[in-house]
Design an enzyme around this catalytic site. Sequence first.
Site, PDB file in Angstrom:
ATOM      1  N   CYS A   1       0.834  -1.210   0.000  1.00  0.00           N
ATOM      2  CA  CYS A   1       0.000   0.000   0.000  1.00  0.00           C
ATOM      3  C   CYS A   1       0.863   1.252   0.000  1.00  0.00           C
ATOM      4  O   CYS A   1       0.355   2.341  -0.123  1.00  0.00           O
ATOM      5  CB  CYS A   1      -0.895   0.073   1.223  1.00  0.00           C
ATOM      6  SG  CYS A   1      -1.657  -1.457   1.654  1.00  0.00           S
TER       7      CYS A   1
ATOM      8  N   CYS B   1      -0.063  10.651   6.199  1.00  0.00           N
ATOM      9  CA  CYS B   1       0.952   9.996   7.032  1.00  0.00           C
ATOM     10  C   CYS B   1       0.566  10.074   8.501  1.00  0.00           C
ATOM     11  O   CYS B   1       0.758   9.123   9.256  1.00  0.00           O
ATOM     12  CB  CYS B   1       2.314  10.645   6.821  1.00  0.00           C
ATOM     13  SG  CYS B   1       2.829  10.623   5.110  1.00  0.00           S
TER      14      CYS B   1
END
Lengths: 396, 329
Positions: B54, B131
Amino acid sequence: MRVYLDNNATTIVDPYVFETMAPYFCEMYGNPNSLHEFGSETHPALRCAMDQLYTGINANDNDDIVVTSCATESINWVIKGIYFDHIFNGDKNHIITTEVEHPAVIQACRFLETLGVKVTYLPVNSDGIIELDTLRESITQETALVSIMWANNETGMIFPIEEIGKICKEKDVLFHTDATQAIGKVPVDVQKTNIDYLSFSAHKFHGPKGVGALYIKEDKIITSLLSGGEQMSGLRSGTLNVPGIVGMGKAMELAVENLDFEKSNVMKLRDRLEDELLKIPDTFVVGTKKQRTPNTILISIKGIEGEAMLWDLNKAGIAASTGSACASEALESNPVMEAIGAEADLAHTALRLSLSRFTTNEEIDYTIDIINKAVKRLRAISSTYSYAPDWHNSKL
Amino acid sequence: MGKNNLIGGSIWEEYSQKVQDLMNNPQNMGEITEEQAKEMGAKLIVADFGAESCGDAVRLYWAVDEKTDKILDAKFKSFGCGTAIASSDTMAELCKGKTVDEAVKITNIDVEKAMRDNPDTPAVPPQKMHCSVMAYDVIKEAAASYKGVDSSSFEDQIIVCECARVSLGTIKEVIKLNDLKTVEQITDFTKAGAFCKSCIKPGGHEEREYYLVDILKETREEMEQNKLTALADAKTAESGEFGFEDLTMVQKLKKVEKIIDDNIREMLIMDGGNLEIVDIRDTDDGYTDIYIRYLGACSGCASSSTGTLYAIEAILREKLSQNIRVLPI
């Protein structure tokens, strides 16, 4: 130390090229189309540049090499010009290209799709190459254009242009090739191969940015997209970029002169770098060395995300590139990586190193050292890669 | 678009100094072993989120004191870009010293804010927000593991985007927390829809049970509904104190009807008449016009367009607002 290994993105302008261009900024700055000496004194250099371009790709004098602002402009011109000339009038309604083309091709085709044009994007195998049979089967009575790159910007893989040209001739379909990554790396001869249109850009072979060209075979003229004055026989209006054209001509001449050097020295450096990097466990390179342009490596280093690798390399002064989505402005994964699809990880771990004839032995030594250090640091952080502890005899 | 967006390639320039320092030297990188946890008298928790395929994967280690539920130490490992490393590092730092329940409350926004050099400048460009979202997700995994709860049994854990492994709960939460209005924003924050794009809308690469366009629409509706409920609750709580002008049309109509029922209608009925409210409209110049129709003896009565009308209007104005006009039709 600063090392530039991103030559598939752009290249240093060769100092000889720069020298050739220099007088055409402040000394001979006239408009070539003007009827006075300021204009006409640019003509010898422009004629020389056109000679260099025609010789460089072995074009026939009756063919056209029209200077544009970049390969993206050349590509858009071919694809949209074909639309105006052969599709808009209802004759045909189909274009064939590949999944791994440069965005200039893909996006121009996507735009035509919104106008109702059917586009086939040929898939590639795990080496990043299309199957010729698939191309043959995809061509129909409706097909107006086949547009396939000569060499891929990410992998360096060289496409079988001669065979593709033959197929297009056989089926009587126009053939455009984006040769942006091929000029100066492999011999490009438009008479030896059946090519109707060919695009390239000077800054990929040590010429200046902002200048490119479209080769148009005799009798295959397409509608102009830039209407205006009568420059370039009215095919592409706009005041001539004199220093750019002069620089592109010189760059082409040097690129052809250096083809042997590219094939021997640059390839040798590339191969050494590649062999050393493949000694790092859990790495692989896309495509065999022989099938690639002599300067390119696309390597996947397991456990290390591409942008993190670029960060470490940049800190050490090394410029490279990645196809990783994380390094893209739009956070989109690189379609070339996805199309190759050899390993799902490639889309995130790919590191592209592209050399040039200016790359030195010392730079390669330094790069090998820095990449090894970066791999060590980043794999220690990585949650998807763990080194075997020293006491593991199995090394697992 | 605009001046600042025309020249690209600047994502690194938008990283805060803190982010850059953490990318170069993460402070909490590494593992906690069983032995180390034992020495601290703590329970070791290891949680994973994401996968290499991913593009992002993070592993979180916690040493938790089981008597107090306090996280004594936290470490991370991460496959990801520099900002993923910096976010994971910051997340681990924020966990330390907190109880598990407190740690679960750490959001991606907390992580991002902790990495800012100054409070008003984001630590990372928008497309790198994902993130910190992942740092937030792995904490929930660790907490679920500590509490022995099967996180997959939560409705929250329905995976909407398989490529980036983003759950329905995360998407809904991110939409609500950050007031997201477009699918592109969801992709920026969560990475959902950034890869195969199947989960954005029907007709993609593969068929999905949930699509981002639908989730966004439903969540926005839910948010709107919640806002209205909160407004209504607030008004009920302090009714009377709220200005008539601030009410919705339905609430205005109810108020007007109540005043008429309580103070006017009976008097009209005594005279053999009545009235009904036909419509109520706010005008551009700030009035609320109430259209009424007289019934029975009132209709056709001369006073209905003079004295009676003024009386009705005066009562409504006194009880509700000076900006009310009553218009018989």
